[in-house]
Design an enzyme around this catalytic site. Structure first.
Site, PDB file in Angstrom:
ATOM      1  N   TYR A  26      11.955  -3.870  -7.068  1.00 36.68           N
ATOM      2  CA  TYR A  26      10.728  -3.871  -7.858  1.00 36.68           C
ATOM      3  C   TYR A  26       9.664  -2.861  -7.463  1.00 36.68           C
ATOM      4  O   TYR A  26       9.073  -2.211  -8.320  1.00 36.68           O
ATOM      5  CB  TYR A  26      10.123  -5.293  -7.818  1.00 36.68           C
ATOM      6  CG  TYR A  26       8.738  -5.395  -8.381  1.00 36.68           C
ATOM      7  CD1 TYR A  26       8.484  -5.056  -9.700  1.00 36.68           C
ATOM      8  CD2 TYR A  26       7.678  -5.820  -7.590  1.00 36.68           C
ATOM      9  CE1 TYR A  26       7.197  -5.134 -10.228  1.00 36.68           C
ATOM     10  CE2 TYR A  26       6.392  -5.913  -8.112  1.00 36.68           C
ATOM     11  CZ  TYR A  26       6.162  -5.566  -9.424  1.00 36.68           C
ATOM     12  OH  TYR A  26       4.903  -5.638  -9.942  1.00 36.68           O
ATOM     13  N   ASN A  66       0.673   1.110   5.877  1.00 37.41           N
ATOM     14  CA  ASN A  66       1.315   0.315   4.836  1.00 37.41           C
ATOM     15  C   ASN A  66       2.137  -0.773   5.509  1.00 37.41           C
ATOM     16  O   ASN A  66       3.024  -0.471   6.305  1.00 37.41           O
ATOM     17  CB  ASN A  66       2.222   1.240   3.999  1.00 37.41           C
ATOM     18  CG  ASN A  66       3.122   0.482   3.064  1.00 37.41           C
ATOM     19  OD1 ASN A  66       2.808  -0.630   2.660  1.00 37.41           O
ATOM     20  ND2 ASN A  66       4.238   1.068   2.708  1.00 37.41           N
ATOM     21  N   GLY A  67       1.848  -2.030   5.208  1.00 34.16           N
ATOM     22  CA  GLY A  67       2.600  -3.136   5.823  1.00 34.16           C
ATOM     23  C   GLY A  67       1.652  -4.211   6.288  1.00 34.16           C
ATOM     24  O   GLY A  67       0.495  -4.248   5.875  1.00 34.16           O
ATOM     25  N   GLY A  97      -0.697   0.399  -5.039  1.00 26.07           N
ATOM     26  CA  GLY A  97      -1.990  -0.203  -4.755  1.00 26.07           C
ATOM     27  C   GLY A  97      -3.042   0.372  -5.668  1.00 26.07           C
ATOM     28  O   GLY A  97      -3.148   1.593  -5.797  1.00 26.07           O
ATOM     29  N   CYS A 156       0.844  -1.182   0.000  1.00 26.49           N
ATOM     30  CA  CYS A 156       0.000   0.000   0.000  1.00 26.49           C
ATOM     31  C   CYS A 156       0.884   1.238   0.000  1.00 26.49           C
ATOM     32  O   CYS A 156       2.092   1.141   0.161  1.00 26.49           O
ATOM     33  CB  CYS A 156      -0.858   0.044   1.264  1.00 26.49           C
ATOM     34  SG  CYS A 156      -1.957  -1.359   1.447  1.00 26.49           S
TER      35      CYS A 156
END
Ligand code: SF4
Length: 474
Positions: free
Chosen positions: A252, A112-113, A38, A12
């Protein structure tokens, strides 16, 4: 969609702003630049210092917000979120930020995570009477904060975070402050910038460039930073920290124009390509990268070897989520929606195809086939990261161990399955050398768990990881 092409799915992105009259619009632009992290949902909560207002929905940032909707979000502070589902179901209720209203104050959270002990904490909280509205692990943090019982919010958040294990770059908004925190391992990136007198926070620095903000600092592991009208106050909730930034951010996930801990992502990827070329050279006529994230590594490979870099693969940028996908029969007839090989570049050539990773092997097999059908004489696959042999518990969907092709098959067997002429991966040492983080810890401050199995936090039995069972890789 990027995630569908590459198969390793991002987690995210979070963004926040404090002290700007166009807070919602700034957050919209910030989220737009984090869209690669996301694409399933987006949301913004804005504060006018008296109350918090929310807008969120499923889809891309552009689908969720219109000029008209944003114009109704007045306020000088906001936090926003773009979502890819790794924990919890992919539906509206789980879109973030999550907003909780109470008699005395409101609290919005964007995260986020992944919380690795979310299931155990949730069970415990339910036992104590908490009722959950979502299946998102972010709600667990909210309940822990609300139950902490400290008179001030900062202490409540600090207390809550001592119970949470895993990866979290967290942005909270209340009427009179924005608070951000990063887990003690700093698994995800989070940066602070300034836009005039306003403060901005973002998962990636690329958002700062888009809105014209200046980078100030990365949030450090274990830090809790409060931003309000008095300025920025840096505090800690954990003194025991061990930076273990996700290596895949460099390989990436992050955008090439972002910097993480002072390292530009494009340059890091180029270096990975250079090291890969030294570790696994090959006689060839052209080097090409799988768009978009492998192009930088392919350029590095080409520069190191002197083999020309060419655009051998083109991505069709206009395949949106509502595009009518070809049926299996049409696909078999050769209708390809996402990538095409450039016949004029690869025909009759020995091609080095640089990709950043192999998860299931299905995408790589398809691309090798595409290059061969376009006339490539040989296809040599070079992967700019080590084999992924372990699942990720920190917010990246790498599928279950059994679905990771490198965990069940040898490199020779994978080569055969891909139908390529050779296959080599970057080594773990090569990965660390290529990224070049200036850190004296044994792993240079990086998480390498999906390659080595050495997880930087305690992890819990598979049964405790609903997210380890969901969704496919490439
Ligand atoms: S396990 Fe792999 S994907 Fe997950 S945080 Fe660590 S390096 Fe990143």
């Amino acid at each position: 969609m990027r995630a569908e092409i590459k198969g390793l799915n991002e987690e995210c992105g979070v963004f926040g702003v404090w002290g700007h009259e166009d807070a919602a619009a700034i957050t919209y632009y910030g989220l737009h630049s984090l869209q690669h992290r996301g694409q399933e949902g987006a949301g913004i909560v804005v504060s006018d210092k008296e109350k918090l207002k929310i807008q969120k929905g499923m889809g891309l940032v552009n689908d969720v917000f219109s000029e008209e909707k944003l114009s109704r979000m007045n306020g000088s502070a906001a936090i926003g979120h773009v979502r890819y589902t790794t924990a919890g179901d992919s539906d509206f209720i789980n879109c973030q930020p999550l907003l909780f209203n109470s008699q005395t104050s409101s609290l919005a959270l964007a995260h986020n995570g992944n919380i690795v002990n979310a299931t155990a904490l949730k069970r415990q909280l339910e036992h104590q009477g908490s009722i959950f509205q979502t299946t998102s692990d972010t709600e667990v943090i909210a309940h822990l904060i609300k139950r902490s019982g400290y008179p001030n919010l900062t202490d409540s958040i600090k207390n809550a975070l001592t119970m949470v294990k895993g990866a979290y770059a967290l942005a909270c908004l209340v009427e009179d402050a924005m608070i951000v925190a990063l887990d003690p391992n700093g698994l995800r990136p989070l940066a602070i910038g300034k836009l005039g007198d306003a403060y901005v926070v973002s998962s990636e620095t690329c958002a700062f460039d888009i809105i014209g903000a200046e980078f100030v600092r990365d949030v450090q592991p274990g830090e809790l930073i409060t931003i309000n009208d008095e300025g920025m106050h840096i505090d800690r909730f954990s003194l025991t920290t061990n930076r273990s930034l996700c290596s895949m951010e460099y390989v990436y996930f992050a955008r090439p124009d972002s910097n993480v801990d002072g390292i530009n992502i494009h340059m890091a990827r180029k270096n990975l390509g250079r090291v890969l070329a030294k570790e696994a050279p090959v006689e060839a006529d052209v080097v090409t990268g799988v768009p978009d994230s492998s192009i930088s590594a392919a350029i590095g490979f080409a520069e190191e070897t002197g083999i020309p870099y060419e655009l051998g693969l083109i991505k069709n940028r206009y395949v949106g989520r509502t595009f009518i996908q070809p049926s299996q029969a049409l696909r078999e007839q050769g209708v390809k929606m996402k990538l095409s090989a450039v016949r004029g570049v690869v025909e009759g050539k020995r091609v080095v195809m640089v990709d950043d990773s192999i998860v299931r092997g299905t995408t790589a097999r398809r691309i090798v086939k595409m290059l061969k059908e376009a006339g490539a004489k040989e296809v040599h696959v070079r992967i700019s990261s080590p084999p992924i042999v372990n699942p990720c518990y920190y917010g990246i969907d790498t599928s279950t161990k059994g679905e990771l092709i490198a965990s069940t098959k040898s490199t020779e067997a994978i080569l055969e399955e891909l139908g390529a002429d050779s296959l080599s991966y970057l080594s773990v040492d090569g990965l660390m050398e290529g990224i070049g983080r200036d850190d004296s810890s044994p792993n240079c401050g990086q998480c390498l768990a999906c390659f080595t199995g050495s997880y930087p936090t305690e992890i819990f039995p598979e049964a405790d990881h609903p997210y380890d069972k969901v969704m496919g890789g490439k």
